[in-house]
Enzyme design. Structure first.
Site, PDB file in Angstrom:
ATOM      1  N   CYS A 163       0.806  -1.227   0.000  1.00 59.51           N
ATOM      2  CA  CYS A 163       0.000   0.000   0.000  1.00 59.51           C
ATOM      3  C   CYS A 163       0.837   1.275   0.000  1.00 59.51           C
ATOM      4  O   CYS A 163       0.280   2.373  -0.023  1.00 59.51           O
ATOM      5  CB  CYS A 163      -0.956  -0.027   1.176  1.00 59.51           C
ATOM      6  SG  CYS A 163      -2.041  -1.474   1.088  1.00 59.51           S
ATOM      7  N   HIS A 294      -2.011   8.857   4.888  1.00 58.99           N
ATOM      8  CA  HIS A 294      -2.312   7.489   4.464  1.00 58.99           C
ATOM      9  C   HIS A 294      -3.800   7.247   4.740  1.00 58.99           C
ATOM     10  O   HIS A 294      -4.519   6.744   3.892  1.00 58.99           O
ATOM     11  CB  HIS A 294      -1.425   6.495   5.207  1.00 58.99           C
ATOM     12  CG  HIS A 294      -1.559   5.092   4.712  1.00 58.99           C
ATOM     13  ND1 HIS A 294      -1.343   4.756   3.404  1.00 58.99           N
ATOM     14  CD2 HIS A 294      -1.917   3.947   5.351  1.00 58.99           C
ATOM     15  CE1 HIS A 294      -1.551   3.445   3.251  1.00 58.99           C
ATOM     16  NE2 HIS A 294      -1.909   2.944   4.411  1.00 58.99           N
ATOM     17  N   GLU A 305      -1.300   6.904  12.991  1.00 61.60           N
ATOM     18  CA  GLU A 305      -0.782   7.914  12.064  1.00 61.60           C
ATOM     19  C   GLU A 305      -0.766   9.290  12.732  1.00 61.60           C
ATOM     20  O   GLU A 305       0.176  10.068  12.555  1.00 61.60           O
ATOM     21  CB  GLU A 305      -1.647   7.930  10.791  1.00 61.60           C
ATOM     22  CG  GLU A 305      -1.078   8.832   9.719  1.00 61.60           C
ATOM     23  CD  GLU A 305      -1.745   8.632   8.358  1.00 61.60           C
ATOM     24  OE1 GLU A 305      -2.688   7.820   8.250  1.00 61.60           O
ATOM     25  OE2 GLU A 305      -1.302   9.298   7.408  1.00 61.60           O
ATOM     26  N   LYS A 326      -8.825   8.883   0.524  1.00 69.00           N
ATOM     27  CA  LYS A 326      -9.406   7.536   0.551  1.00 69.00           C
ATOM     28  C   LYS A 326     -10.880   7.600   0.967  1.00 69.00           C
ATOM     29  O   LYS A 326     -11.636   6.668   0.727  1.00 69.00           O
ATOM     30  CB  LYS A 326      -8.608   6.628   1.483  1.00 69.00           C
ATOM     31  CG  LYS A 326      -7.201   6.322   0.939  1.00 69.00           C
ATOM     32  CD  LYS A 326      -6.459   5.312   1.794  1.00 69.00           C
ATOM     33  CE  LYS A 326      -5.109   4.941   1.185  1.00 69.00           C
ATOM     34  NZ  LYS A 326      -4.036   5.912   1.489  1.00 69.00           N
ATOM     35  N   HIS A 331      -9.387   2.784  -0.886  1.00 64.32           N
ATOM     36  CA  HIS A 331      -7.962   2.458  -0.805  1.00 64.32           C
ATOM     37  C   HIS A 331      -7.581   1.715  -2.081  1.00 64.32           C
ATOM     38  O   HIS A 331      -7.905   0.541  -2.248  1.00 64.32           O
ATOM     39  CB  HIS A 331      -7.691   1.605   0.426  1.00 64.32           C
ATOM     40  CG  HIS A 331      -6.224   1.431   0.717  1.00 64.32           C
ATOM     41  ND1 HIS A 331      -5.253   1.621  -0.246  1.00 64.32           N
ATOM     42  CD2 HIS A 331      -5.579   1.106   1.852  1.00 64.32           C
ATOM     43  CE1 HIS A 331      -4.064   1.396   0.296  1.00 64.32           C
ATOM     44  NE2 HIS A 331      -4.229   1.089   1.566  1.00 64.32           N
ATOM     45  N   PHE A 390       1.626  -2.987   4.525  1.00 66.01           N
ATOM     46  CA  PHE A 390       1.931  -4.303   5.070  1.00 66.01           C
ATOM     47  C   PHE A 390       3.441  -4.528   4.947  1.00 66.01           C
ATOM     48  O   PHE A 390       4.062  -4.094   3.981  1.00 66.01           O
ATOM     49  CB  PHE A 390       1.226  -5.396   4.258  1.00 66.01           C
ATOM     50  CG  PHE A 390      -0.200  -5.643   4.638  1.00 66.01           C
ATOM     51  CD1 PHE A 390      -0.912  -4.736   5.396  1.00 66.01           C
ATOM     52  CD2 PHE A 390      -0.840  -6.814   4.239  1.00 66.01           C
ATOM     53  CE1 PHE A 390      -2.233  -4.977   5.751  1.00 66.01           C
ATOM     54  CE2 PHE A 390      -2.163  -7.063   4.578  1.00 66.01           C
ATOM     55  CZ  PHE A 390      -2.865  -6.145   5.330  1.00 66.01           C
TER      56      PHE A 390
END
Lengths: 407, 427
Positions: A163, A294, A305, A326, A331, A390
């Site tokens: 991502c 993000h 975050e 997003k 996403h 990830f």
């Protein structure tokens, strides 16, 4: 290694519009791309919505290759690449093909190809597997297909950093250009809507039932999406010489790894990536006017975050415009930070920042100015694009205004 | 930052492949012409014309990784984490030292684990999506092996996964070298890894690219041989510890070699047009030599990617001949012994050359009997007038100061990397 690199073209394919102008208009208008999933049957799932690119037709973009012989992520990537090159006004026309390269990020490569394989496997009909499975599936073919379509013979790489992959690709392209290994790089990311991805996030309980609400107290998760973005990157000197439009300078980046957990982020790693990006950019934290978060909309991500942002920006984190698109496009996986990179370049160029939509209730654990629900007109001399993945892969990229260039 | 001011050296290596788990032992066996290709045991190959591969037989991850919880790591991740442990040990990066200094990882891989990805999906298909396993989902991302290895060894620096098909490992070494040269890192593990699994085996079988898969003829996966008809799959992981030279010397690290330069590019015909492919490789090799500050005549040996692919091997031989003319420097091609190890291949080729710097012997091309006539017209792999296929097949004593690693991918990627003895040949 100090050649300045700028964005001279932007191509995007997203759930709320394709092409720079339509996308940016819809983004600033706060359009939401969430809809019932059509790519596959979700009746066995507890969730049923996604952010797909509806009615995508690769035909107008795929000229040299055959669209029906490409996976969907490659089709999306080629569309974004063609749109970006057109936007950059003949950027590659006078260049040797060997001086033009491609760096793309992705999470899953061409997952629909392996899904087709799996369908044959479980039906015990392996003979129905496409002979071209191994030519269509491996993730590196995305950058390869873009290059083959355009005739680009320069450096060619896919960085599957999940991502955060788009930011990794932009970062790599910056280094390739600074090292003089190419004179023009297409950099971005692409991912298509995938049953595997959807299943996984559904099992993690990470998918919101209706909408994505980053930084909202009642946020319930992310919404999987698909899309692609490609930026045309070239040295500033060349862009100025050819009178090209310049959106922003890619000023620097920072990468780090949490080395902590495969799927749960850690604020240390995110903060190190931001600090490194600022250091390379020669920009103080106080110069950053906008952060593209993000901001997945999961309870954990947005909280961690915010902690990372506080470490870098201190009290100012509460007042610093920090939005998550997003909330509008979902996403888009490996494409996400590439699309968000395009957003940062546009924010710098266009003096507007996009909103975080569906924002209703502030969360005391996420005290950021998420530009709630309405786009904002404001000067953005420096923008920061943050992405976390990830594997604990973190990447921050800094975009900066280029006053001397053609707007 | 002046690139020339920051030189990149190799201070250790770790390898897990079909021929062993120590660089020196693998090299000895390559020089002895030992093959590791054997009947596949890991999965059923009934009814297929191809039934052989170069597997890492009896891989025991605990031998390298101790007693921690290995369950979250799939086979690819275990291979990579094990190779990382060996490379960290060889280069003297103890856990204590790693605690004080940030290390990175640049991992080349073609698939990550297509087996993990496919098995996750198949379980959801057969049992229902609510029975898919969350822990497996974490490993469906292609950067899973790099992420898992970072967690296992505490590698908090740059962590990048690079994919360029069978050139991935070489591209990862190049990527890491540039991070060191530009001052973004001072020490990284770099190389590649991929596993052998049914999904990739069957997929490659169906493309007709695997030796013996297409025409019913006996499989022949001998690089540059006229009879070749494809590759045999292998598996493994190989990682080199790359460090900035002065920092490495300051800490008293063993210095095995220097990464001098690299180049890469793409053949837009994707291997379909021989001239286009040759030209792409020529540009990559020229760029690597220029980056290294070396002329072609300074290259004493080539470690080629040739794997038995009809078009790919021809492209590589033609490209090398165009750069070096005749006679070509001696060429090693290890894949008739190690198999096509996909993302690990570039790192295995590089490791072979580094071992040969010290070992003084270049491995021969196992099984080569009939150098392709089409290759001969473009310059045989070794164009010396008296070189016969028998000469090419035999390992030979050779003093190597600098060598070239070349890579021609299955889908258009090409790359080249120059390694030399450390601290020599300032060009």
């Amino acid at each position: 290694m100090d050649a300045r690199v700028v964005v001279t073209g932007i191509g995007v394919v997203t759930p709320i519009g394709s092409g720079r102008q339509a996308f940016w208009r819809h983004l600033l208008a706060g359009r939401c791309g969430v809809a019932p999933v059509e790519s596959f049957d979700t009746s066995g799932y507890k969730v049923h919505v996604g952010c797909e690119v509806k009615d995508f037709d690769p035909a107008p973009y795929v000229e040299r290759l055959e669209a029906e012989r490409l996976g969907r992520a490659s089709q999306l990537a080629i569309a974004a690449a063609r749109l970006a090159l057109a936007d950059a006004e003949r950027a590659a026309e006078d260049l040797e093909p060997a001086r033009c390269g491609v760096a793309m990020g992705t999470t899953s490569g061409e997952p629909r190809e392996v899904e087709r394989f799996d369908d044959c496997y479980v039906a015990e009909r392996l003979e129905q597997v496409d002979d071209r499975f191994m030519s269509l599936y491996p993730c590196h073919v995305i950058a390869g297909h873009v290059a083959a379509e355009l005739g680009f013979a320069g450096p060619n790489l896919v960085i599957p950093a999940a991502c955060a992959a788009g930011n990794y690709a932009i970062a790599n392209a910056l280094d390739v250009l600074r090292a003089g290994r190419a004179e023009l790089m297409l950099a971005g990311g692409a991912d298509c809507f995938s049953r595997i991805t959807y299943t996984g996030f559904a099992r993690l309980g990470a998918i919101a039932p209706e909408r994505c609400q980053p930084f909202d107290k009642n946020r319930r998760g992310m919404i999987p999406g698909e899309g692609a973005a490609v930026l045309v990157l070239e040295p500033l000197a060349r862009a100025l010489a050819r009178g090209a439009p310049v959106y922003a300078e890619v000023r620097g980046y920072g990468l780090s790894c949490d080395a902590h957990h495969m799927t749960a982020a850690h604020p240390d790693g995110a903060a190190r990536a931001m600090a490194r990006a600022l250091e390379e950019s020669g920009a103080g934290a106080d110069e950053v006017a906008y952060v593209s978060a993000h901001g997945t909309g999961t309870p954990t991500n947005d909280r961690l975050e915010t902690r990372a942002l506080e470490r870098i920006f201190g009290d100012r984190a509460r007042r610093l415009p920090t939005s998550s698109i997003k909330s509008m496009i979902g996403h888009t996986m490996g494409a996400a930070s590439a699309i968000e990179g395009a957003v940062c370049a546009l924010a710098v160029h266009d003096d507007h920042v996009p909103p975080t939509i569906h924002f209703e209730r502030p969360d005391p654990e996420c005290e950021v100015d998420c530009v709630p629900n309405e786009a904002r007109a404001m000067k953005v001399p420096v923008a920061m694009n943050n992405a976390y993945a990830f594997g604990g892969n973190n990447a921050s990229v800094i975009f900066r205004k280029v006053p001397e260039a053609r707007p | 930052m002046n690139a020339a001011e920051r030189r990149v050296v190799v201070t250790g290596a770790g390898v897990i492949c079909a021929l062993g788990d120590a660089p020196s032992a693998v090299y000895r066996r390559l020089c002895a012409g030992e093959g590791a290709i054997a009947p596949v045991e890991a999965f059923a190959v009934d009814g297929l014309r191809c039934r052989e591969a170069a597997a890492v037989a009896g891989f025991e991850p605990r031998r390298y990784l101790g007693q921690g919880n290995l369950r979250p790591l799939d086979r690819t991740a275990q291979l990579v984490a094990a190779a990382a442990q060996l490379a960290l040990d060889a280069s003297g990066w103890t856990r204590e030292r790693r605690h004080e200094h940030e290390l990175g990882l640049a991992l080349g891989t073609m698939f990550g684990s297509v087996h993990t990805i496919s098995a996750f999906d198949r379980r959801a298909l057969t049992a229902g999506p609510i029975y898919a396993k969350p822990m497996d989902f974490a490993n469906t991302v292609i950067n899973a092996a790099a992420g898992q290895t970072a967690i296992w060894h505490g590698l908090t620096g740059v962590n990048s996964t690079l994919s360029g098909g069978t050139t991935s490992g070489l591209l990862a070494l190049a990527y890491a070298a540039d991070l060191i040269r530009s001052g973004r890192a001072s020490a990284l593990l770099a190389g590649g890894g991929d596993e052998l699994c049914f999904e990739s085996f069957y997929g490659f079988y169906r493309t007709g690219r695997m030796a013996g898969s297409r025409n019913g003829a006996a499989p022949c996966a001998v690089p540059f041989d006229a009879r070749r008809n494809g590759f045999v799959l292998g598996e493994g992981a190989a990682l080199l510890m790359l460090e900035e030279e002065r920092a490495a010397r300051r800490r008293g690290a063993p210095i095995l070699a220097e990464i001098r330069g690299h180049g890469s590019g793409y053949d837009p015909s994707r291997g379909r047009d021989g001239e286009s492919g040759r030209d792409a490789l020529v540009r990559a090799v020229d760029a690597a030599l220029a980056d290294a500050g070396l002329a072609p005549h300074a290259i004493d040996a080539v470690s080629a990617s040739a794997n038995g692919s009809v078009a790919g091997d021809r492209c590589e031989a033609a490209g090398l001949a165009a750069v070096f003319g005749r006679p070509l420097p001696p060429v090693a091609a290890v894949k008739s012994m190690l198999g096509e190890c996909l993302g690990a291949s570039g790192a295995l080729q590089t490791l072979t050359l580094i071992e040969a710097l010290d070992g003084g012997v270049l491995p021969g091309i196992r099984g080569l009997e009939h150098a392709d006539a089409a290759l001969a017209s473009n310059g045989t792999p070794d164009g010396t007038p008296d070189a016969t296929p028998g000469d090419l097949a035999r390992s030979r004593p050779l003093a190597i100061d600098a060598g070239l690693v070349s890579a021609v991918g299955l889908d258009g990627n090409v790359g080249a990397l120059v390694v030399s003895r450390a601290g020599e040949g300032d060009g």
